[in-house]
Design a protein around this motif. Structure first.
Motif, mmCIF file in Angstrom:
data_model
loop_
_atom_site.group_PDB
_atom_site.id
_atom_site.type_symbol
_atom_site.label_atom_id
_atom_site.label_comp_id
_atom_site.label_asym_id
_atom_site.label_seq_id
_atom_site.Cartn_x
_atom_site.Cartn_y
_atom_site.Cartn_z
ATOM 1 N N ILE A 96 0.835 -1.208 0.000
ATOM 2 C CA ILE A 96 0.000 0.000 0.000
ATOM 3 C C ILE A 96 0.865 1.252 0.000
ATOM 4 N N ALA A 97 1.898 1.254 0.841
ATOM 5 C CA ALA A 97 2.779 2.419 0.918
ATOM 6 C C ALA A 97 3.524 2.628 -0.392
ATOM 7 N N ALA A 98 3.953 1.536 -1.026
ATOM 8 C CA ALA A 98 4.660 1.658 -2.301
ATOM 9 C C ALA A 98 3.768 2.274 -3.370
ATOM 10 N N THR A 99 2.461 2.073 -3.237
ATOM 11 C CA THR A 99 1.514 2.572 -4.233
ATOM 12 C C THR A 99 1.043 3.998 -3.930
ATOM 13 N N LEU A 100 0.809 4.314 -2.649
ATOM 14 C CA LEU A 100 0.126 5.567 -2.326
ATOM 15 C C LEU A 100 0.836 6.476 -1.320
ATOM 16 N N THR A 141 -3.573 -8.372 22.332
ATOM 17 C CA THR A 141 -2.701 -7.890 23.398
ATOM 18 C C THR A 141 -2.009 -6.620 22.928
ATOM 19 N N ALA A 142 -1.542 -5.827 23.878
ATOM 20 C CA ALA A 142 -0.826 -4.600 23.521
ATOM 21 C C ALA A 142 0.459 -4.905 22.769
ATOM 22 N N SER A 143 1.117 -6.015 23.090
ATOM 23 C CA SER A 143 2.350 -6.360 22.387
ATOM 24 C C SER A 143 2.062 -6.734 20.939
ATOM 25 N N GLU A 144 0.934 -7.423 20.679
ATOM 26 C CA GLU A 144 0.549 -7.748 19.303
ATOM 27 C C GLU A 144 0.250 -6.466 18.527
ATOM 28 N N VAL A 145 -0.465 -5.547 19.148
ATOM 29 C CA VAL A 145 -0.726 -4.254 18.523
ATOM 30 C C VAL A 145 0.581 -3.533 18.230
ATOM 31 N N GLY A 146 1.510 -3.600 19.191
ATOM 32 C CA GLY A 146 2.797 -2.942 19.008
ATOM 33 C C GLY A 146 3.557 -3.469 17.804
ATOM 34 N N ALA A 147 3.531 -4.776 17.603
ATOM 35 C CA ALA A 147 4.210 -5.361 16.448
ATOM 36 C C ALA A 147 3.556 -4.897 15.147
ATOM 37 N N ASN A 148 2.226 -4.827 15.132
ATOM 38 C CA ASN A 148 1.530 -4.336 13.942
ATOM 39 C C ASN A 148 1.882 -2.876 13.665
ATOM 40 N N MET A 149 1.941 -2.070 14.724
ATOM 41 C CA MET A 149 2.265 -0.656 14.557
ATOM 42 C C MET A 149 3.696 -0.472 14.066
ATOM 43 N N ALA A 150 4.601 -1.316 14.520
ATOM 44 C CA ALA A 150 5.989 -1.237 14.055
ATOM 45 C C ALA A 150 6.071 -1.517 12.555
ATOM 46 N N ALA A 151 5.303 -2.495 12.091
ATOM 47 C CA ALA A 151 5.281 -2.810 10.657
ATOM 48 C C ALA A 151 4.700 -1.651 9.865
ATOM 49 N N ALA A 152 3.667 -1.010 10.407
ATOM 50 C CA ALA A 152 3.060 0.137 9.729
ATOM 51 C C ALA A 152 4.030 1.308 9.667
ATOM 52 N N GLU A 187 7.320 1.181 9.761
ATOM 53 C CA GLU A 187 8.414 0.852 8.847
ATOM 54 C C GLU A 187 7.990 1.063 7.395
ATOM 55 N N ALA A 188 6.729 0.765 7.093
ATOM 56 C CA ALA A 188 6.243 0.944 5.723
ATOM 57 C C ALA A 188 6.048 2.413 5.374
ATOM 58 N N GLY A 189 5.870 3.254 6.392
ATOM 59 C CA GLY A 189 5.692 4.677 6.139
ATOM 60 C C GLY A 189 4.271 5.172 6.272
ATOM 61 N N PHE A 190 3.447 4.464 7.051
ATOM 62 C CA PHE A 190 2.072 4.909 7.265
ATOM 63 C C PHE A 190 2.035 6.163 8.134
ATOM 64 N N ASP A 191 0.909 6.875 8.038
ATOM 65 C CA ASP A 191 0.773 8.160 8.726
ATOM 66 C C ASP A 191 0.086 8.045 10.082
ATOM 67 N N GLY A 192 -0.539 6.920 10.363
ATOM 68 C CA GLY A 192 -1.230 6.746 11.628
ATOM 69 C C GLY A 192 -1.762 5.341 11.752
ATOM 70 N N VAL A 193 -2.355 5.042 12.917
ATOM 71 C CA VAL A 193 -2.860 3.698 13.168
ATOM 72 C C VAL A 193 -4.269 3.763 13.748
ATOM 73 N N LEU A 194 -4.997 2.682 13.542
ATOM 74 C CA LEU A 194 -6.375 2.525 14.013
ATOM 75 C C LEU A 194 -6.424 1.288 14.902
ATOM 76 N N ILE A 195 -7.001 1.428 16.104
ATOM 77 C CA ILE A 195 -6.993 0.319 17.061
ATOM 78 C C ILE A 195 -8.347 0.206 17.750
ATOM 79 N N THR A 196 -8.950 -0.985 17.712
ATOM 80 C CA THR A 196 -10.146 -1.257 18.512
ATOM 81 C C THR A 196 -9.717 -1.815 19.873
ATOM 82 N N PRO A 197 -10.627 -1.834 20.845
ATOM 83 C CA PRO A 197 -10.386 -2.661 22.021
ATOM 84 C C PRO A 197 -10.229 -4.117 21.572
ATOM 85 N N PRO A 198 -9.558 -4.953 22.327
ATOM 86 C CA PRO A 198 -9.392 -6.349 21.916
ATOM 87 C C PRO A 198 -10.742 -7.021 21.674
ATOM 88 N N PRO A 199 -10.954 -7.605 20.502
ATOM 89 C CA PRO A 199 -12.231 -8.276 20.222
ATOM 90 C C PRO A 199 -12.446 -9.473 21.144
#
Length: 305
Positions: A69-73, A87-98, A100-112
């Motif tokens: 997505i980042a490579a395209t837009l 878990t917060a650590s799982e969210v943290g890993a996802n945010m780190a990937a975002a 690194e890709a160059g995203f501008d922000g993140v969206l997080i729900t409470p744990p389903p």
């Protein structure tokens, strides 16, 4: 950070993730769809939200989706990464990937599924926020979490340093309005319907936008906002009326699907229009023939095919 730290506004669709019939990520098809969305004038993109089937992707696959997505837009419109986890650590890993890709922000729900208490939800977000420098949008998604965040809890959540927005997907209009007027000066609020109430709040009360599902109607969705910003309220109403056709025929008042699954509906719609919608990934199944006919009939009514 606060609402003025970001330029997010307008229609920012929660996009689908393109899979092949065998369930593999179709990076080329996804890039083609992203280019179409950009050409149709989207004001931003939300990746790997509920519509994006985040729940069926492995961490390495999520990183690959973010990179594609980042490579395209990247640099063209704001990119928001869905980073929900249990878990917060799982969210943290996802945010780190975002990040690194160059995203501008993140969206997080409470744990389903877990149905945490208010105190647990607050601590969850505090722990997650410490793991990123990216701006955060809180996502209130009752159909997926079985929790409709209360105003007192939201008031505490937006005090977290890098929280800048709320995607408020409650089906309770009184709750949406009460939260909007209470916090609009501090964080951006998304979740407005393209109806008369939404138009009024957006045009006269400083509403920010919609992080909506799919954008299958193309520029009708962002043009709802463009026309409001230009003072053309009748033209905005026309765009909103077209959006309400798919809301009425495909979804319930509680934002769930009338048939099949929301992801399968949107992918079928793209496929019918000749765009790379692809297939849902199991456990979500493609639509049945009778359900496909409903999608086709709606798109024919709206002149999309």
């Amino acid at each position: 950070m606060d609402r003025n730290s970001v330029d997010w506004r307008g229609y920012m669709p929660a996009i689908t993730t393109t899979f092949t019939r065998d369930g593999d990520y179709d990076a080329r098809g996804h890039a083609e769809l992203l280019e179409w969305l950009y050409a149709e004038g989207m004001h931003g993109i939300v990746a790997l939200g509920t519509t994006g089937e985040w729940f069926s992707l492995q961490p390495t696959e999520k990183a690959a989706v973010f990179q594609n997505i980042a490579a395209t837009l990247k640099g063209k419109i704001p990119l928001i990464a869905g980073c929900t986890g249990y878990t917060a650590s799982e969210v943290g890993a996802n945010m780190a990937a975002a990040a690194e890709a160059g995203f501008d922000g993140v969206l997080i729900t409470p744990p389903p599924y877990i149905c945490l208490s208010d105190a647990e939800i607050l601590e969850f977000y505090r722990e997650a926020a410490k793991q990123t420098k990216l701006p955060i949008c809180i996502y209130n998604w009752p159909p997926g979490t079985n929790i409709d965040l209360s105003l007192p809890l939201i008031e505490k959540l937006i005090e977290i340093d890098n929280v800048v927005a709320l995607k408020h997907s409650t089906s309770r209009l009184d709750h949406f309005s009460k939260v909007f007027f209470a916090i609009r000066d501090r964080v951006r609020v998304f979740g407005f319907n393209m109806d008369e109430l939404g138009l009024t709040l957006l045009a006269h009360q400083g509403g920010d936008g919609t992080m909506g599902a799919g954008a299958v109607l193309g520029r009708d969705h962002p043009n709802f906002y463009n026309e409001i910003w230009n003072g053309n309220l009748e033209a905005a109403r026309e765009c909103g009326a077209r959006d309400r056709v798919i809301l009425t025929e495909w979804y319930t008042e509680h934002l769930t699907a009338r048939f099949g699954s929301p992801q399968a509906i949107l992918k079928e719609a793209f496929n019918v229009m000749g765009l790379p919608g692809g297939y849902p990934r199991r456990p979500i199944l493609p639509l049945q023939d009778s359900e496909r006919e409903i999608v086709r009939a709606t798109l024919e009514k709206l002149g999309k095919i």
